[in-house]
Structure formats: structure tokens, C-alpha cells
Design a protein around this motif. Structure first.
Motif, PDB file in Angstrom:
ATOM      1  N   GLN A  63       9.298 -17.734 -38.391  1.00 36.63           N
ATOM      2  CA  GLN A  63      10.633 -17.656 -38.990  1.00 36.63           C
ATOM      3  C   GLN A  63      11.332 -16.448 -38.398  1.00 36.63           C
ATOM      4  O   GLN A  63      10.854 -15.319 -38.498  1.00 36.63           O
ATOM      5  N   GLU A  90      18.947 -15.527 -32.900  1.00 38.47           N
ATOM      6  CA  GLU A  90      17.798 -15.089 -33.713  1.00 38.47           C
ATOM      7  C   GLU A  90      16.535 -14.998 -32.867  1.00 38.47           C
ATOM      8  O   GLU A  90      15.598 -14.293 -33.193  1.00 38.47           O
ATOM      9  N   ARG A 100       8.732 -29.826 -43.310  1.00 36.32           N
ATOM     10  CA  ARG A 100       8.249 -29.437 -41.974  1.00 36.32           C
ATOM     11  C   ARG A 100       6.753 -29.701 -42.005  1.00 36.32           C
ATOM     12  O   ARG A 100       5.962 -28.812 -42.306  1.00 36.32           O
ATOM     13  N   MET A 134      21.436 -18.955 -35.416  1.00 30.87           N
ATOM     14  CA  MET A 134      20.175 -19.716 -35.339  1.00 30.87           C
ATOM     15  C   MET A 134      20.037 -20.433 -33.999  1.00 30.87           C
ATOM     16  O   MET A 134      20.979 -20.465 -33.203  1.00 30.87           O
ATOM     17  N   GLY A 135      18.904 -21.064 -33.805  1.00 30.99           N
ATOM     18  CA  GLY A 135      18.710 -21.855 -32.594  1.00 30.99           C
ATOM     19  C   GLY A 135      17.349 -21.625 -31.954  1.00 30.99           C
ATOM     20  O   GLY A 135      17.061 -22.171 -30.882  1.00 30.99           O
ATOM     21  N   THR A 152      19.667 -32.067 -35.130  1.00 27.81           N
ATOM     22  CA  THR A 152      19.334 -30.648 -35.184  1.00 27.81           C
ATOM     23  C   THR A 152      20.541 -29.829 -34.773  1.00 27.81           C
ATOM     24  O   THR A 152      21.215 -30.165 -33.787  1.00 27.81           O
ATOM     25  N   ILE A 153      20.788 -28.780 -35.544  1.00 28.77           N
ATOM     26  CA  ILE A 153      21.887 -27.882 -35.148  1.00 28.77           C
ATOM     27  C   ILE A 153      21.533 -27.187 -33.839  1.00 28.77           C
ATOM     28  O   ILE A 153      22.401 -26.738 -33.127  1.00 28.77           O
ATOM     29  N   ASP A 154      20.227 -27.100 -33.524  1.00 32.69           N
ATOM     30  CA  ASP A 154      19.797 -26.332 -32.350  1.00 32.69           C
ATOM     31  C   ASP A 154      20.190 -26.982 -31.019  1.00 32.69           C
ATOM     32  O   ASP A 154      20.179 -26.325 -29.984  1.00 32.69           O
ATOM     33  N   ARG A 160      24.430 -24.347 -40.982  1.00 30.69           N
ATOM     34  CA  ARG A 160      23.963 -25.737 -40.954  1.00 30.69           C
ATOM     35  C   ARG A 160      24.372 -26.517 -42.206  1.00 30.69           C
ATOM     36  O   ARG A 160      24.036 -27.693 -42.329  1.00 30.69           O
ATOM     37  N   GLY A 174      14.838 -28.880 -40.250  1.00 28.87           N
ATOM     38  CA  GLY A 174      15.986 -28.124 -40.782  1.00 28.87           C
ATOM     39  C   GLY A 174      17.170 -29.051 -40.992  1.00 28.87           C
ATOM     40  O   GLY A 174      17.494 -29.838 -40.106  1.00 28.87           O
TER      41      GLY A 174
HETATM   42  O1  F6P Z   1      15.442 -26.129 -36.618  1.00 27.61           O
HETATM   43  C1  F6P Z   1      16.659 -25.765 -37.130  1.00 27.61           C
HETATM   44  C2  F6P Z   1      16.670 -24.350 -37.590  1.00 27.61           C
HETATM   45  O2  F6P Z   1      17.906 -24.224 -38.211  1.00 27.61           O
HETATM   46  C3  F6P Z   1      16.450 -23.283 -36.518  1.00 27.61           C
HETATM   47  O3  F6P Z   1      17.601 -22.960 -35.819  1.00 27.61           O
HETATM   48  C4  F6P Z   1      15.965 -22.118 -37.333  1.00 27.61           C
HETATM   49  O4  F6P Z   1      15.156 -21.255 -36.572  1.00 27.61           O
HETATM   50  C5  F6P Z   1      15.166 -22.795 -38.382  1.00 27.61           C
HETATM   51  O5  F6P Z   1      15.716 -24.066 -38.567  1.00 27.61           O
HETATM   52  C6  F6P Z   1      15.156 -22.051 -39.686  1.00 27.61           C
HETATM   53  O6  F6P Z   1      14.449 -22.793 -40.598  1.00 27.61           O
HETATM   54  P1  F6P Z   1      14.127 -22.362 -42.079  1.00 27.61           P
HETATM   55  O7  F6P Z   1      15.413 -22.462 -42.832  1.00 27.61           O
HETATM   56  O8  F6P Z   1      13.119 -23.347 -42.533  1.00 27.61           O
HETATM   57  O9  F6P Z   1      13.640 -20.967 -42.024  1.00 27.61           O
END
Ligand code: F6P
Length: 412
Positions: free
Chosen positions: A275, A248, A81, A191-192, A143-145, A305, A14
Motif C-alpha cells: 500500500q 504514489e 482483492r 495513485m497509479g 482501473t483508474i491506473d 476514483r 480498486g
Molecule cells: O488499483 C487501483 C488503485 O487505486 C491503485 O492506484 C492504488 O495503489 C490502489 O488501488 C490503492 O488501493 P487501496 O485503496 O486498496 O489501498
């Protein structure tokens, strides 16, 4: 004549609003250290396998471009990914990767990503050692997480936390302005995945002039929907606007994600991650049905993000620092490692780049410690806030053209 071979860098997972600052850091250091060419993989290892790459000197022409890159959100090179199969499952893929690396005279492979991406660095560095390949493999955290082990925090997190804190304040103001005699509950989804660092960042909204969110639910504690309903209805007896932040990834006691209750989470990525989306909308609908009041759900979604106009200066600078540190470490012979950020002091806040064995980082998730949540598991503590606050400081103003931020984009 250049004294060294080439280096290649990729972005994975991400994106964040500062991932390109790390790319800029890699590029600048690689050039300063005398690498001949700096290649960028297009869409990470997945694109690389299709021989999709670019010579970055055709994209970055000046210090001004470096500055623009640092202010550009999302992955400049494109991301992926993609899970590299285990060596015994598909040795051909490894042979292919190393033959492309040899063809391009690559000495150093740098991957900017999160814990899934570090799995790629781990596998490739192990393979290179076993097979006696000369290439070095280094990871740059992103990572933002904020769920990477052994680093104090991850680049991308501070800027996302800053955006989330600021936006939560704005949502609270908006809701208060519209609630005179009729109550409203706003549910914000953050998110996270399985780590609640970003959701906890909504507490940053609690300032001198803003009371902050009323409840915060992290995925680290299982979610009890009946208790939640009781808590919200108690709050509504005291105030007209209630604002709740949920991750989430909050889960019920039985392990199901709350977003699965509304049929979300059907899509699964290569790493087996569902997702997660729709938690706030489900809960807002549930509260409307149970309490009969107006509700609204807000998903920060990709905005959290990619909001580089709200990036933290500390974050952009640290992202640049770790990119540069990876280039330096690889040049000095390190491999199979990830650069980390060490917190040197809190007041004044200072950090430095360190380095750690990637085997201890890949596929690990660092979650929020239980003692950084209150007893009821519905708010974060002061220790949590003190940890985040230094990371959101300062800004890094975009270059505005015609009223909007300008970005550096790949020329194909
Ligand atoms: O890994 C970073 C992240 O932003 C998570 O927080 C989130 O669950 C995921 O990516 C969402 O990814 P995508 O945009 O591919 O659905």
C-alpha cells in the motif's frame, strides 16, 4: 419460458467512479439477450466462495435504476482483492466454485476488474476447458491506473484523469491566492502504483489561464531526491508558488519507494502489492526542512476514483459499452477473453469494443512510454496530453437530491 440459463457478474480490485456503468451494461445486455437470471457476486470471487450473491432483478427495477447505477461510484456489489490459488495448489477451491456455478445454472461468468482480476478469469477459463465445464468466462476492463495491456485505455481512467486535472487547477489557484511575499511548495500525490498515467494527467491543468504544475514525477523514471531539491529551489528563485505532482509509486534508484522513507508501505495485499501512501507528505516535510519555506501535501487518495460528480461522459459510455460487449461475446461462445477499447479515431474521437485473449493481459502492467516524458523525466509531452484529452470530455450530471448526488445502493 427463458431460452437460456443464468449469468453471474462480479466486481474486483480498486473501484472507480464508472465501474457500475459496466455492471449496468452487463445487466442490460444479459436481459436483452434472454439470459434467465442475472446474478451479482457480493465482494467478487471471495464473497462468491461464501455463496454471497444476489439476483440483480431484486435491485434494478427500471431504466431509471440503470441510469442511477451508471452515476454511482465504488463497487455496487462490493469488491475484493483476492488471489485465486493455482489449480495444483488448491483443486478443492475450483471444485467448489464450479459446484456453485452448476447449482445456480450459470452459463456465463463475467468479472469486471484490472490485471489482477484478469488472473481470475484466466485461471477459471483454463480450468473449465481442461475439465470440460460448459461455463464461459469473460473479463471487463476496469482501473483508474490505466495499466492494462492491449486496450487503448481502461474505463475509470478518463474520469479519474478529469478529476485530477480539474483539482490540480483548483490547487494551483488556491496556492497562488495565498502567496504574496512568502513562498510555498505544494506537493500533490496521485495513485497509479507503478504506472504514471494518472500522475501525468495533472498536466491537463495547463490551460489558457493556468500554467499547470511545475514538475511531474512518474514511477517509470527513478527519483533522484537531490536533483529534485535543486530543481525546486531553482524554481523558487523565479516564483512564489511551486506545485509538484508525484506518483504514489515513485522509487529511488535502489528500488525503495519514496513513501517507504517515512515508514509507509507496510501493508501488502494478496497480490504482493504494497500500500503506497505518504510520498507527498514525506517530500513536503523534506522540502520544508531543506528550504525553510511553507509546504503543503495533498493526497487525492480515494477521491480520485470515487468522484462520480466529475465523471467523464466518454468514460461512463465506454464503461457501459464494454460491459455490454462482454455479455454479447460470452453469449456468442467466447471464453478466456477480455473486452478491450480500440481507439478508432482521434478527431473526432471514436472508439469501439474489441476482444483479446486474457492470457496476454493478466498480471501485465502497461506503463507510460519513456518518450512520452521529457528528457529530464520531470514532465509529460504533448503526445501524452493528446492521448488523454479525448477521454475526459463531456459530463454525466448526477441526479441531485437536496443538493447532493444520489446513488443506487444494494438492498440486502
Ligand atoms: O488499483 C487501483 C488503485 O487505486 C491503485 O492506484 C492504488 O495503489 C490502489 O488501488 C490503492 O488501493 P487501496 O485503496 O486498496 O489501498
Amino acid at each position: 419460458m427463458a431460452k437460456k440459463g443464468n449469468i453471474i457478474v462480479g466486481q474486483s480490485g480498486g473501484p472507480t467512479s464508472v465501474i457500475n456503468s459496466s455492471l449496468a451494461g452487463v445487466y442490460k445486455t444479459a436481459k436483452e439477450r434472454g439470459f434467465h437470471k442475472v446474478y451479482g457476486m457480493l465482494h467478487g470471487i471471495q464473497g462468491f466462495l461464501d455463496e454471497q450473491y444476489v439476483d440483480l432483478s431484486t435491485q434494478i427495477h427500471s431504466d431509471m435504476d440503470i441510469e442511477l447505477l451508471k452515476r454511482t461510484p465504488s463497487a455496487f456489489l462490493g469488491s475484493c482483492r483476492y488471489k485465486l490459488p493455482d489449480i495444483h495448489e488448491n483443486p478443492e477451491i475450483y471444485e467448489k466454485i464450479f459446484s456453485i456455478l452448476d447449482k445456480l445454472n450459470i452459463e456465463v461468468f463475467i468479472y469486471i476488474g484490472g490485471n489482477d482480476s484478469m488472473d481470475t478469469i484466466k485461471k477459471l477459463s483454463d480450468y473449465a476447458i481442461v475439465k470440460g465445464h460448459r461455463q464461459k468466462f469473460l473479463g471487463v476492463p476496469k482501473t483508474i491506473d490505466n495499466d492494462l495491456a492491449l486496450t487503448d485505455h481502461t474505463p475509470g481512467f478518463g474520469s479519474a484523469a478529469k478529476y485530477i486535472g480539474a483539482s490540480t487547477k483548483e490547487i494551483i489557484r488556491d496556492a497562488l491566492g495565498l502567496t504574496y511575499d512568502k513562498a510555498m511548495v505544494t506537493v500533490i500525490e496521485v495513485m497509479g502504483r507503478n504506472a504514471g498515467w494518472l500522475t501525468g494527467a495533472t498536466a491537463l491543468a495547463k490551460t489558457e489561464e493556468c500554467e499547470g504544475p511545475d514538475l511531474i514525477y512518474l514511477p517509470e523514471v527513478s527519483f533522484d531526491i537531490e536533483k529534485f531539491l535543486k530543481k525546486v529551489s531553482e524554481l523558487l528563485k523565479k516564483k512564489v508558488s511551486v506545485v509538484v505532482a508525484v506518483s504514489e509509486g515513485i522509487k529511488l534508484e535502489d528500488g525503495r519507494y519514496v513513501c517507504e522513507l517515512s515508514g509507509g508501505a507496510n501493508y501488502v495485499d494478496a497480490f504482493g502489492h504494497k500500500q503506497l501512501q505518504g510520498t507527498a507528505s514525506y517530500l513536503a516535510g523534506f522540502l520544508k526542512h531543506e528550504l525553510g519555506c511553507k509546504t503543503r501535501s495533498v493526497e487525492f487518495s480515494t477521491l480520485q476514483r470515487s468522484a462520480s460528480h466529475m465523471a467523464s461522459r466518454v468514460d461512463i459510455n465506454e464503461a457501459f459499452m464494454v460491459g455490454g460487449a462482454a455479455g454479447k461475446a460470452a453469449d456468442e461462445g467466447d471464453t478466456g477473453k477480455m473486452v478491450v477499447i480500440d481507439r478508432v479515431s482521434d478527431d473526432p474521437y471514436m472508439s469501439a469494443a474489441g476482444i483479446y485473449d486474457v492470457h496476454k493481459i493478466a498480471n501485465n502492467e502497461k506503463t507510460v512510454p519513456r518518450n512520452w516524458l521529457n528528457k529530464e523525466g520531470n514532465y509529460v509531452t504533448d503526445d501524452f496530453i493528446n492521448y488523454i484529452e479525448p477521454l475526459i470530455q463531456g459530463d454525466y450530471q448526477p441526479f441531485m437530491v437536496n443538493g447532493l448526488p444520489q446513488h443506487l445502493v444494494l438492498k440486502k
